[in-house]
Design a protein around this motif. Structure first.
Motif, PDB file in Angstrom:
ATOM      1  N   TRP A  12       0.326  -1.110   0.380  1.00  0.00           N
ATOM      2  CA  TRP A  12      -0.174  -0.109   0.085  1.00  0.00           C
ATOM      3  C   TRP A  12       0.635   0.929  -0.083  1.00  0.00           C
ATOM      4  O   TRP A  12       0.418   2.309  -0.870  1.00  0.00           O
ATOM      5  N   ASP A  47      -2.402  -5.997  -1.012  1.00  0.00           N
ATOM      6  CA  ASP A  47      -3.935  -4.709  -0.003  1.00  0.00           C
ATOM      7  C   ASP A  47      -4.604  -4.437  -1.674  1.00  0.00           C
ATOM      8  O   ASP A  47      -5.092  -4.631  -2.473  1.00  0.00           O
ATOM      9  N   ASP A  48      -5.334  -2.870  -1.347  1.00  0.00           N
ATOM     10  CA  ASP A  48      -6.408  -3.146  -2.181  1.00  0.00           C
ATOM     11  C   ASP A  48      -6.377  -2.308  -3.076  1.00  0.00           C
ATOM     12  O   ASP A  48      -4.744  -2.294  -3.744  1.00  0.00           O
ATOM     13  N   TYR A  90      -5.897  -8.356   0.795  1.00  0.00           N
ATOM     14  CA  TYR A  90      -7.153  -7.585   1.091  1.00  0.00           C
ATOM     15  C   TYR A  90      -8.637  -7.479   1.087  1.00  0.00           C
ATOM     16  O   TYR A  90      -8.971  -7.491  -0.324  1.00  0.00           O
ATOM     17  N   CYS A  98     -12.367   1.023   1.152  1.00  0.00           N
ATOM     18  CA  CYS A  98     -11.711   2.254   1.171  1.00  0.00           C
ATOM     19  C   CYS A  98     -11.242   2.441   0.062  1.00  0.00           C
ATOM     20  O   CYS A  98     -11.849   3.660  -0.573  1.00  0.00           O
ATOM     21  N   ALA A  99     -10.671   1.864  -0.877  1.00  0.00           N
ATOM     22  CA  ALA A  99     -10.626   2.610  -2.482  1.00  0.00           C
ATOM     23  C   ALA A  99     -12.115   2.066  -3.371  1.00  0.00           C
ATOM     24  O   ALA A  99     -12.035   2.124  -4.600  1.00  0.00           O
ATOM     25  N   LYS A 124      -5.963  -9.623   4.780  1.00  0.00           N
ATOM     26  CA  LYS A 124      -6.076  -8.097   5.761  1.00  0.00           C
ATOM     27  C   LYS A 124      -7.184  -7.160   5.497  1.00  0.00           C
ATOM     28  O   LYS A 124      -8.046  -7.303   4.615  1.00  0.00           O
ATOM     29  N   ASP A 126     -10.202  -4.867   6.258  1.00  0.00           N
ATOM     30  CA  ASP A 126     -10.071  -3.149   6.001  1.00  0.00           C
ATOM     31  C   ASP A 126     -12.015  -2.661   7.621  1.00  0.00           C
ATOM     32  O   ASP A 126     -12.370  -3.688   7.212  1.00  0.00           O
ATOM     33  N   CYS A 128     -13.803   0.141   6.146  1.00  0.00           N
ATOM     34  CA  CYS A 128     -14.317   0.947   5.797  1.00  0.00           C
ATOM     35  C   CYS A 128     -16.264   0.720   5.044  1.00  0.00           C
ATOM     36  O   CYS A 128     -16.305  -0.286   4.873  1.00  0.00           O
ATOM     37  N   CYS A 163      -8.082  -4.296   9.998  1.00  0.00           N
ATOM     38  CA  CYS A 163      -7.863  -2.941  10.222  1.00  0.00           C
ATOM     39  C   CYS A 163      -8.960  -2.017  10.076  1.00  0.00           C
ATOM     40  O   CYS A 163      -8.912  -1.352   9.543  1.00  0.00           O
ATOM     41  N   TRP A 165      -8.611   0.503  12.815  1.00  0.00           N
ATOM     42  CA  TRP A 165      -7.550   1.298  13.449  1.00  0.00           C
ATOM     43  C   TRP A 165      -7.471   1.526  14.737  1.00  0.00           C
ATOM     44  O   TRP A 165      -7.748   2.996  15.333  1.00  0.00           O
ATOM     45  N   ARG A 182      -5.041  -3.711  13.788  1.00  0.00           N
ATOM     46  CA  ARG A 182      -4.440  -2.257  13.912  1.00  0.00           C
ATOM     47  C   ARG A 182      -4.424  -1.878  14.929  1.00  0.00           C
ATOM     48  O   ARG A 182      -5.915  -1.587  15.378  1.00  0.00           O
ATOM     49  N   ASP A 186      -3.665   5.188   9.401  1.00  0.00           N
ATOM     50  CA  ASP A 186      -2.872   4.953   8.699  1.00  0.00           C
ATOM     51  C   ASP A 186      -1.763   5.582   9.264  1.00  0.00           C
ATOM     52  O   ASP A 186      -1.160   6.827   9.138  1.00  0.00           O
ATOM     53  N   ASP A 227       0.573  -0.849  11.809  1.00  0.00           N
ATOM     54  CA  ASP A 227       0.833  -0.543  10.188  1.00  0.00           C
ATOM     55  C   ASP A 227       2.018  -0.682   9.873  1.00  0.00           C
ATOM     56  O   ASP A 227       3.040  -1.202  11.107  1.00  0.00           O
ATOM     57  N   MET A 228       1.945  -0.298   8.654  1.00  0.00           N
ATOM     58  CA  MET A 228       3.465  -1.339   8.267  1.00  0.00           C
ATOM     59  C   MET A 228       4.764  -0.321   8.331  1.00  0.00           C
ATOM     60  O   MET A 228       4.684   0.503   9.267  1.00  0.00           O
TER      61      MET A 228
HETATM   62  C1  GAL Z   1      -7.064   1.940   4.654  1.00  0.00           C
HETATM   63  C2  GAL Z   1      -6.109   1.021   5.530  1.00  0.00           C
HETATM   64  C3  GAL Z   1      -4.563   0.679   4.968  1.00  0.00           C
HETATM   65  C4  GAL Z   1      -5.114   0.414   2.903  1.00  0.00           C
HETATM   66  C5  GAL Z   1      -6.000   1.216   2.846  1.00  0.00           C
HETATM   67  C6  GAL Z   1      -6.760   0.589   1.542  1.00  0.00           C
HETATM   68  O1  GAL Z   1      -7.992   1.893   5.486  1.00  0.00           O
HETATM   69  O2  GAL Z   1      -5.318   1.625   6.767  1.00  0.00           O
HETATM   70  O3  GAL Z   1      -4.195   0.191   5.183  1.00  0.00           O
HETATM   71  O4  GAL Z   1      -4.830  -0.736   3.551  1.00  0.00           O
HETATM   72  O5  GAL Z   1      -7.140   1.558   3.108  1.00  0.00           O
HETATM   73  O6  GAL Z   1      -7.833   1.472   0.427  1.00  0.00           O
END
Ligand code: GAL
Length: 453
Positions: A12, A47-48, A90, A98-99, A124, A126, A128, A163, A165, A182, A186, A227-228
């Motif tokens: 990510w 990741d995403d 992810y 999240c994306a 992983k 998340d 969102c 994840c 947060w 997490r 981020d 986090d990474m």
């Molecule tokens: C965030 C997450 C990041 C990454 C991102 C991808 O919520 O904390 O680590 O994964 O989404 O959309």
């Protein structure tokens, strides 16, 4: 017990949505040939943004983007598994990720089956677009538990990394349904940026502006994820990156490299390939260090001591044996305080930059292997850290810089924005023989202690 999650390569930080088959395969080759897999960096985590934009297929299944992954995911995963690596995927406990790609909320069973059909080893997960299912620990717990149960029902061993947060007090329930969680927002490639997702803010519970309230806990066998890693991204000094890396290792946070390891500077390689520090992360006790003194930010646990100077000026810092072993008896009453302790500086022996530069510049994997062999570099695939620590492998203890005598004090100078990391080893008294405990004994003692907790 132990550190089964291993260390991870996550895409990510460096690549955002720019993911592809080529990225995964070229990165996995680097992990192996740079010797990182054999230091424990086993997982390649996508990741995403891996999905097709049109959403689920006509059967309601998640689909990888055919432009980014023309041969699908299974063939990539097979290649990674053949290389002795594992694969992390992810997704998000939401309607979309999240994306904004399709998310598994209310499709958990189907999606868990898709992950298994591709051969995924870690998820992983998340938080969102949760559709309002957030706000109390129980609501969040139930939302994440549905996926945890769906993964379990597949019968495949899949690590679950939450994840969310630090939200909804995940540190109090994450361990019941996941392997790690997490504890903060981020990561950002800066040592000093104030952050309202402040997992380690001293007044975390009383600060109304602190969104994520996941204090650093020392839970054995459950990994709090800070986090990474940002090492190698370029926004911090060498000292700052070393402090960051050492803290993540000592906190037992999963170690996800977040940089492009195909073009990393030698200095970054010599940070993330330091076996003395990695052995802190991978020791068989699996417990995070704890903070014993807030004023000077000493963070000892057992025989490892981290002095963190996050302030703007260099500092002389101290930690007495009485403080270090206070859990075994307050005010210096612990029997440990009556021994002398050898002090090993875990940063004293980084791989020389010239060696790292030669490894990075080498044209073939064989040349790299020869250089690693010549450097006598640690290989945790051959000798797991638990065995290396028990056998006192000198490559994990490096430079002895002195002795703290019984009842004494460890005094060090620490530069601004830096951490110094030491391992203390008890020196046998006259006539006493210090026998290393067997691995079984270490595991049994730890189990006993955990039961007592
Ligand atoms: C965030 C997450 C990041 C990454 C991102 C991808 O919520 O904390 O680590 O994964 O989404 O959309």
């Amino acid at each position: 017990m132990g550190w089964t999650l291993g260390n991870l390569k996550n895409n990510w930080n460096s690549f955002g949505c720019d993911v592809s088959e080529h990225l995964l395969l070229s990165t996995s080759e680097q992990l192996v040939s740079l010797g990182l897999r054999d230091l424990g960096y086993q997982y390649v985590v996508l990741d995403d943004c891996w999905q097709q934009e049109s959403g689920r297929d006509k059967h309601g299944k998640l689909q990888p983007d055919p432009g980014k992954f023309p041969n699908g995911l299974r063939s990539i995963l097979d290649r990674l598994h053949d290389q002795g690596l594992k694969f992390g995927m992810y997704s998000s406990a939401g309607e979309i990720t999240c994306a904004r790609f399709a998310g598994p909320l209310d499709h958990e069973t189907d999606d868990a089956e898709s992950f298994v059909s591709w051969g995924v080893d870690m998820l992983k997960y998340d938080s969102c677009y949760h559709m309002g299912r957030i706000g109390t620990p129980l609501i969040s717990f139930n939302r994440f538990k549905t996926m945890s149960d769906a993964l379990k029902a597949t019968g495949r061993n899949i690590l679950l990394n939450l994840c969310n947060w630090g939200e909804d007090f995940v540190h109090t329930w994450g361990m019941s349904i996941a392997n790690s969680w997490r504890i903060s927002g981020d990561i950002y490639d800066s040592f000093t940026r104030p952050d309202d997702l402040c997992g380690c803010h001293p007044n975390v519970l009383s600060d109304p502006y602190c969104i994520a309230r996941g204090p650093i806990a020392r839970i054995p066998g459950g990994w709090q994820d800070a986090d990474m890693l940002a090492v190698g991204l370029g926004g911090m000094t060498d000292e700052e990156y070393r402090a960051h890396f050492a803290l993540w290792a000592a906190l037992k946070s999963p170690l996800f490299l977040g940089n492009d390891i195909r073009s990393m500077p030698p200095s970054a390689l010599t940070i993330v390939n330091n076996p003395d520090i990695l052995a802190l992360s991978q020791d068989p006790h699996g417990r995070s260090i704890t903070r014993v003194r807030r004023d000077t930010e000493n963070i000892p646990r057992g025989r490892a001591v981290v002095f963190l100077n996050a302030g703007g000026a260099d500092l002389d810092m101290t930690c007495s044996l009485a403080e270090l072993f206070t859990a075994f008896g307050p005010g210096g009453a612990a029997p440990h305080v009556r021994s002398d302790w050898a002090v090993h500086d875990l940063w004293a022996h980084r791989m020389p930059e010239a060696t790292a530069a030669a490894i990075l510049a080498a044209a073939t994997a064989d040349e790299r292997a020869a250089l690693l062999k010549k450097a006598d570099w640690y290989n945790a695939t051959e000798t797991p850290y638990a065995v290396g620590l028990r056998n006192e492998d000198p490559r994990l203890f490096r430079e002895k810089i002195g002795v703290v005598e019984a009842g004494g004090v460890l005094r060090v100078s620490v530069k601004s924005h830096a951490a110094r990391v030491f391992r203390l080893r008890r020196i046998a008294k006259a006539g006493e023989k210090l026998k290393p405990k067997s691995i079984d004994r270490v595991a049994k003692d730890e189990l006993q202690r955990n039961k007592a907790c």
